[in-house]
Design a protein around this motif. Structure first.
Motif, PDB file in Angstrom:
ATOM      1  N   TYR A  37       0.847  -1.181   0.000  1.00  0.00           N
ATOM      2  CA  TYR A  37       0.000   0.000   0.000  1.00  0.00           C
ATOM      3  C   TYR A  37       0.889   1.239   0.000  1.00  0.00           C
ATOM      4  CZ  TYR A  37      -4.492  -2.302   0.961  1.00  0.00           C
ATOM      5  OH  TYR A  37      -5.646  -3.052   0.868  1.00  0.00           O
ATOM      6  N   GLN A  39       0.886   5.371   0.898  1.00  0.00           N
ATOM      7  CA  GLN A  39       0.185   6.424   1.648  1.00  0.00           C
ATOM      8  C   GLN A  39       0.907   7.747   1.399  1.00  0.00           C
ATOM      9  OE1 GLN A  39       0.177   6.188   6.020  1.00  0.00           O
ATOM     10  NE2 GLN A  39      -2.009   6.700   6.003  1.00  0.00           N
ATOM     11  N   PHE A  91       3.629   0.672   2.735  1.00  0.00           N
ATOM     12  CA  PHE A  91       3.377  -0.343   3.742  1.00  0.00           C
ATOM     13  C   PHE A  91       3.182  -1.699   3.087  1.00  0.00           C
ATOM     14  CE2 PHE A  91       3.034   2.260   7.448  1.00  0.00           C
ATOM     15  CZ  PHE A  91       2.555   3.482   7.008  1.00  0.00           C
ATOM     16  N   PHE A 106      -0.012  -5.029   9.030  1.00  0.00           N
ATOM     17  CA  PHE A 106       0.882  -4.133   8.316  1.00  0.00           C
ATOM     18  C   PHE A 106       2.280  -4.144   8.930  1.00  0.00           C
ATOM     19  CE2 PHE A 106      -1.764  -1.637   5.419  1.00  0.00           C
ATOM     20  CZ  PHE A 106      -3.040  -1.867   5.900  1.00  0.00           C
ATOM     21  N   GLY A 107       3.255  -3.857   8.083  1.00  0.00           N
ATOM     22  CA  GLY A 107       4.588  -3.557   8.573  1.00  0.00           C
ATOM     23  C   GLY A 107       4.661  -2.108   9.027  1.00  0.00           C
ATOM     24  N   GLY A 108       5.831  -1.719   9.519  1.00  0.00           N
ATOM     25  CA  GLY A 108       5.998  -0.378  10.061  1.00  0.00           C
ATOM     26  C   GLY A 108       6.142   0.715   9.019  1.00  0.00           C
TER      27      GLY A 108
END
Lengths: 116, 116
Positions: A37, A39, A91, A106-108
């Motif tokens: 994703y 953002q 992400f 999700f990852g960081g």
């Protein structure tokens, strides 16, 4: 429990160059989906690319492609011909194919900067 | 349809006050999710609805949090007796229901909560 790790807090790339963002995950499931994703600053999250674990072929979407290594539990995103509009948080996310909870893990995140 | 919308976009409140956020999903989507994203981190799952039924709640969702989705349309997330640790971006997402769980989740712009 599933975990997703992005080891690169920040990455930088020159416009028109190629950059690879890393993601590793841990799961005991054999059937799952992986996502990247994007953002952008102050804008909503959008799906860049999706990979189904049972498909061996790596997913591609125009300038975006993944390198999915199931045995290594690795899922990297390659952005070719980087553009200024690619600057954003990226992400990596995981979801089991048959998950009663239906949530994404999700990852960081990795902040990608694109230099003109 | 213009996508998932959330209101308000920003909320500043004093500790101990109650706040309520609203999410309007894409009209034909029967699944609705709430996530929380703290600064510099990836989103974390809070809860999700299928139509009007709340089917899963994360342990992150303390008893001060409550979510509803009357009539399976919009959803509200209420936080009672807010604490400074509640300061975060609250994201809403929606998706269709499928036999497998790879259906894309579409995210709203989020509500940024600041608790003073």
């Amino acid at each position: 429990a599933q975990t997703v790790t992005q080891s690169q807090p920040e990455m930088s790339v020159q416009e028109a160059e190629t950059v690879t963002l890393s993601c590793t995950y841990d799961t005991s499931e054999s059937d799952y989906y992986l996502f990247w994703y994007k953002q952008p600053p102050s804008r909503q999250m959008i799906l860049v690319i999706r990979q189904e674990a049972y498909k061996q072929q790596n997913a591609t979407e125009n300038r975006f492609s993944v390198n999915f290594q199931k045995a290594a539990k690795s899922f990297s995103l390659k952005i070719s011909d980087s553009q200024l509009g690619d600057a954003a948080m990226y992400f990596c996310a995981y979801r089991a194919a048959y998950n009663a909870g239906n949530m994404l893990t999700f990852g960081g995140g990795t902040r990608l900067m694109v230099k003109p | 349809d213009t996508g998932v919308s959330q209101n308000p976009r920003h909320k500043i409140t004093k500790r101990g006050q109650n706040v309520t956020f609203r999410c309007d999903p894409i009209s034909e989507h029967n699944r609705l999710y709430w996530y929380r994203q703290t600064l510099g981190q990836g989103p974390e799952f809070l809860t999700y609805f299928q139509n009007e039924a709340q089917l899963e709640k994360s342990r992150l969702l303390s008893d001060r949090f409550s979510a509803e989705r009357p009539k399976g349309s919009f959803s509200t997330l209420e936080i009672q007796r807010t604490e400074q640790g509640d300061s975060a971006m609250y994201l809403c997402a929606s998706s269709t229901f499928g036999d497998r769980e790879g259906n894309e989740q579409f995210f709203g712009p989020g509500t940024r909560l600041t608790v003073l």
